[in-house]
Design a protein around this motif. Structure first.
Motif, PDB file in Angstrom:
ATOM      1  N   VAL A  95      -9.706  18.190 -17.991  1.00  0.00           N
ATOM      2  CA  VAL A  95     -10.764  18.933 -18.684  1.00  0.00           C
ATOM      3  C   VAL A  95     -10.709  18.739 -20.201  1.00  0.00           C
ATOM      4  O   VAL A  95     -11.411  19.414 -20.937  1.00  0.00           O
ATOM      5  N   GLY A  96      -9.853  17.809 -20.642  1.00  0.00           N
ATOM      6  CA  GLY A  96      -9.843  17.445 -22.056  1.00  0.00           C
ATOM      7  C   GLY A  96      -8.992  18.328 -22.943  1.00  0.00           C
ATOM      8  O   GLY A  96      -9.106  18.272 -24.168  1.00  0.00           O
ATOM      9  N   LEU A  97      -8.124  19.150 -22.316  1.00  0.00           N
ATOM     10  CA  LEU A  97      -7.224  19.986 -23.120  1.00  0.00           C
ATOM     11  C   LEU A  97      -5.849  19.342 -23.254  1.00  0.00           C
ATOM     12  O   LEU A  97      -4.995  19.838 -23.972  1.00  0.00           O
ATOM     13  N   GLY A  98      -5.636  18.252 -22.489  1.00  0.00           N
ATOM     14  CA  GLY A  98      -4.299  17.670 -22.388  1.00  0.00           C
ATOM     15  C   GLY A  98      -3.837  17.026 -23.679  1.00  0.00           C
ATOM     16  O   GLY A  98      -4.608  16.383 -24.369  1.00  0.00           O
ATOM     17  N   ARG A  99      -2.593  17.256 -23.996  1.00  0.00           N
ATOM     18  CA  ARG A  99      -2.003  16.666 -25.178  1.00  0.00           C
ATOM     19  C   ARG A  99      -1.074  15.543 -24.757  1.00  0.00           C
ATOM     20  O   ARG A  99      -0.859  15.305 -23.576  1.00  0.00           O
ATOM     21  N   ARG A 100      -0.489  14.895 -25.769  1.00  0.00           N
ATOM     22  CA  ARG A 100       0.375  13.751 -25.522  1.00  0.00           C
ATOM     23  C   ARG A 100       1.541  14.115 -24.584  1.00  0.00           C
ATOM     24  O   ARG A 100       1.933  13.321 -23.747  1.00  0.00           O
ATOM     25  N   ALA A 101       2.072  15.321 -24.735  1.00  0.00           N
ATOM     26  CA  ALA A 101       3.229  15.715 -23.913  1.00  0.00           C
ATOM     27  C   ALA A 101       2.851  15.755 -22.430  1.00  0.00           C
ATOM     28  O   ALA A 101       3.647  15.366 -21.567  1.00  0.00           O
ATOM     29  N   ALA A 102       1.631  16.221 -22.120  1.00  0.00           N
ATOM     30  CA  ALA A 102       1.190  16.278 -20.722  1.00  0.00           C
ATOM     31  C   ALA A 102       1.106  14.868 -20.154  1.00  0.00           C
ATOM     32  O   ALA A 102       1.560  14.595 -19.034  1.00  0.00           O
ATOM     33  N   LEU A 103       0.525  13.959 -20.928  1.00  0.00           N
ATOM     34  CA  LEU A 103       0.393  12.575 -20.468  1.00  0.00           C
ATOM     35  C   LEU A 103       1.766  11.923 -20.295  1.00  0.00           C
ATOM     36  O   LEU A 103       2.000  11.188 -19.332  1.00  0.00           O
ATOM     37  N   ALA A 104       2.689  12.228 -21.206  1.00  0.00           N
ATOM     38  CA  ALA A 104       4.039  11.656 -21.114  1.00  0.00           C
ATOM     39  C   ALA A 104       4.735  12.130 -19.841  1.00  0.00           C
ATOM     40  O   ALA A 104       5.431  11.355 -19.177  1.00  0.00           O
ATOM     41  N   ARG A 105       4.536  13.405 -19.475  1.00  0.00           N
ATOM     42  CA  ARG A 105       5.174  13.915 -18.250  1.00  0.00           C
ATOM     43  C   ARG A 105       4.584  13.247 -17.005  1.00  0.00           C
ATOM     44  O   ARG A 105       5.315  12.870 -16.084  1.00  0.00           O
ATOM     45  N   VAL A 106       3.257  13.074 -16.980  1.00  0.00           N
ATOM     46  CA  VAL A 106       2.628  12.404 -15.833  1.00  0.00           C
ATOM     47  C   VAL A 106       3.132  10.961 -15.758  1.00  0.00           C
ATOM     48  O   VAL A 106       3.459  10.448 -14.681  1.00  0.00           O
ATOM     49  N   SER A 107       3.225  10.318 -16.906  1.00  0.00           N
ATOM     50  CA  SER A 107       3.687   8.930 -16.960  1.00  0.00           C
ATOM     51  C   SER A 107       5.104   8.803 -16.403  1.00  0.00           C
ATOM     52  O   SER A 107       5.388   7.924 -15.572  1.00  0.00           O
ATOM     53  N   THR A 108       5.997   9.687 -16.837  1.00  0.00           N
ATOM     54  CA  THR A 108       7.390   9.642 -16.372  1.00  0.00           C
ATOM     55  C   THR A 108       7.457   9.774 -14.855  1.00  0.00           C
ATOM     56  O   THR A 108       8.176   9.028 -14.176  1.00  0.00           O
ATOM     57  N   LEU A 109       6.679  10.710 -14.310  1.00  0.00           N
ATOM     58  CA  LEU A 109       6.700  10.922 -12.856  1.00  0.00           C
ATOM     59  C   LEU A 109       6.136   9.710 -12.115  1.00  0.00           C
ATOM     60  O   LEU A 109       6.662   9.318 -11.060  1.00  0.00           O
ATOM     61  N   ALA A 110       5.066   9.116 -12.663  1.00  0.00           N
ATOM     62  CA  ALA A 110       4.448   7.963 -11.988  1.00  0.00           C
ATOM     63  C   ALA A 110       5.411   6.773 -11.980  1.00  0.00           C
ATOM     64  O   ALA A 110       5.480   6.026 -10.998  1.00  0.00           O
ATOM     65  N   VAL A 111       6.168   6.618 -13.061  1.00  0.00           N
ATOM     66  CA  VAL A 111       7.154   5.523 -13.124  1.00  0.00           C
ATOM     67  C   VAL A 111       8.296   5.795 -12.132  1.00  0.00           C
ATOM     68  O   VAL A 111       8.704   4.909 -11.376  1.00  0.00           O
ATOM     69  N   GLU A 112       8.786   7.043 -12.122  1.00  0.00           N
ATOM     70  CA  GLU A 112       9.839   7.403 -11.152  1.00  0.00           C
ATOM     71  C   GLU A 112       9.350   7.157  -9.725  1.00  0.00           C
ATOM     72  O   GLU A 112      10.122   6.705  -8.865  1.00  0.00           O
ATOM     73  N   ALA A 113       8.086   7.480  -9.485  1.00  0.00           N
ATOM     74  CA  ALA A 113       7.522   7.315  -8.143  1.00  0.00           C
ATOM     75  C   ALA A 113       7.606   5.847  -7.713  1.00  0.00           C
ATOM     76  O   ALA A 113       8.062   5.539  -6.616  1.00  0.00           O
ATOM     77  N   ARG A 114       7.179   4.951  -8.596  1.00  0.00           N
ATOM     78  CA  ARG A 114       7.169   3.526  -8.239  1.00  0.00           C
ATOM     79  C   ARG A 114       8.591   3.026  -7.992  1.00  0.00           C
ATOM     80  O   ARG A 114       8.828   2.177  -7.126  1.00  0.00           O
ATOM     81  N   GLN A 115       9.559   3.603  -8.750  1.00  0.00           N
ATOM     82  CA  GLN A 115      10.956   3.180  -8.576  1.00  0.00           C
ATOM     83  C   GLN A 115      11.531   3.643  -7.236  1.00  0.00           C
ATOM     84  O   GLN A 115      12.597   3.194  -6.843  1.00  0.00           O
ATOM     85  N   SER A 116      10.825   4.560  -6.569  1.00  0.00           N
ATOM     86  CA  SER A 116      11.282   5.033  -5.253  1.00  0.00           C
ATOM     87  C   SER A 116      10.481   4.381  -4.139  1.00  0.00           C
ATOM     88  O   SER A 116      10.408   4.924  -3.027  1.00  0.00           O
ATOM     89  N   GLN A 117       9.832   3.260  -4.437  1.00  0.00           N
ATOM     90  CA  GLN A 117       9.025   2.581  -3.424  1.00  0.00           C
ATOM     91  C   GLN A 117       9.494   1.140  -3.261  1.00  0.00           C
ATOM     92  O   GLN A 117      10.119   0.569  -4.161  1.00  0.00           O
ATOM     93  N   SER A 118       9.155   0.573  -2.112  1.00  0.00           N
ATOM     94  CA  SER A 118       9.370  -0.864  -1.936  1.00  0.00           C
ATOM     95  C   SER A 118       8.146  -1.440  -1.230  1.00  0.00           C
ATOM     96  O   SER A 118       7.397  -0.710  -0.564  1.00  0.00           O
ATOM     97  N   LEU A 119       7.942  -2.730  -1.417  1.00  0.00           N
ATOM     98  CA  LEU A 119       6.837  -3.391  -0.718  1.00  0.00           C
ATOM     99  C   LEU A 119       7.211  -3.542   0.746  1.00  0.00           C
ATOM    100  O   LEU A 119       8.298  -4.025   1.077  1.00  0.00           O
ATOM    101  N   THR A 120       6.307  -3.102   1.606  1.00  0.00           N
ATOM    102  CA  THR A 120       6.598  -3.062   3.039  1.00  0.00           C
ATOM    103  C   THR A 120       5.441  -3.708   3.792  1.00  0.00           C
ATOM    104  O   THR A 120       4.273  -3.456   3.482  1.00  0.00           O
TER     105      THR A 120
END
Ligand SMILES: [Zn+2]
Length: 208
Positions: A95-120
């Motif tokens: 909704v356009g209220l998000g600041r840099r810290a919110a985006l950084a937290r989403v980014s960290t989780l998305a990167v962690e997520a990919r590190q817990s995956q493998s191509l299958t």
């Protein structure tokens, strides 16, 4: 937000057109006061059932996650808190209220997520799948990836929040023509209020 019953719990109807926005709508009444708000994710089991209903985890994973959560309630509780944090961040960014810290937290989780995956390899395709390393984090990671996909897509510029009294439910609105989360709920309430206001005004003429 209207709910439906599944597995002995009540979950909000999916009206957003995107799983990351559906997560936002698991908290009802964003524009109300904090005491008005209703959280549909009471516990980890709610999270898993919701994620399964959204297609973020499959049936087999959902059953395994619910069994694992019963053995490790501390981690399950911590994951649920992270999901609620992510929910607020996605809401604020959408909704356009998000600041840099919110985006950084989403980014960290998305990167962690990919590190817990493998191509299958499946029968007809090769796809990213969570490994057992994801553990109880799987639904959190799956929705973090959905959030990253939304934020990096053109759709992120077409998110609306319902203007219904206290509602604030979010949904994709590419045409810009949709106004309400659910017409029969917020739209009809607004119409009824406008009608009552007109009746009141006609009975009670303004002093001359
Ligand atoms: Zn609404």
């Amino acid at each position: 937000m209207q709910t439906y019953a599944v597995d002995g719990r009540e979950l909000p109807l999916r009206i957003a057109g995107d799983p990351a926005l559906e997560l936002v709508n698991t908290l009802a009444r964003w524009s109300g006061t904090s005491t008005d708000q209703v959280d549909h994710l009471h516990d980890y089991d709610d999270l898993v059932v919701w994620a399964r209903e959204c297609g973020l985890v499959d049936e087999v994973a959902a059953a395994r996650l619910r069994r694992s959560a019963r053995r490790d309630r501390v981690t399950a509780g911590a994951v649920l808190r992270e999901v609620r944090r992510l929910r607020r961040d996605v809401h604020d960014l959408a909704v356009g209220l998000g600041r840099r810290a919110a985006l950084a937290r989403v980014s960290t989780l998305a990167v962690e997520a990919r590190q817990s995956q493998s191509l299958t390899a499946t029968a007809d395709a090769v796809t990213w799948r969570f490994t057992r390393d994801a553990g109880l984090h799987e639904p959190l990671y799956a929705v973090a990836q959905a959030a990253a996909a939304l934020l990096t897509s053109d759709a992120s510029g077409h998110v609306s929040a319902c203007p219904g009294d206290g509602c604030g439910a979010v949904f994709l609105n590419p045409s810009g023509r949709r106004r309400w989360c659910i017409m029969s709920v917020c739209g009809n309430r607004a119409k009824a209020r406008a009608w009552a206001a007109r009746q009141h005004a006609s009975r009670d003429p303004a002093p001359s």
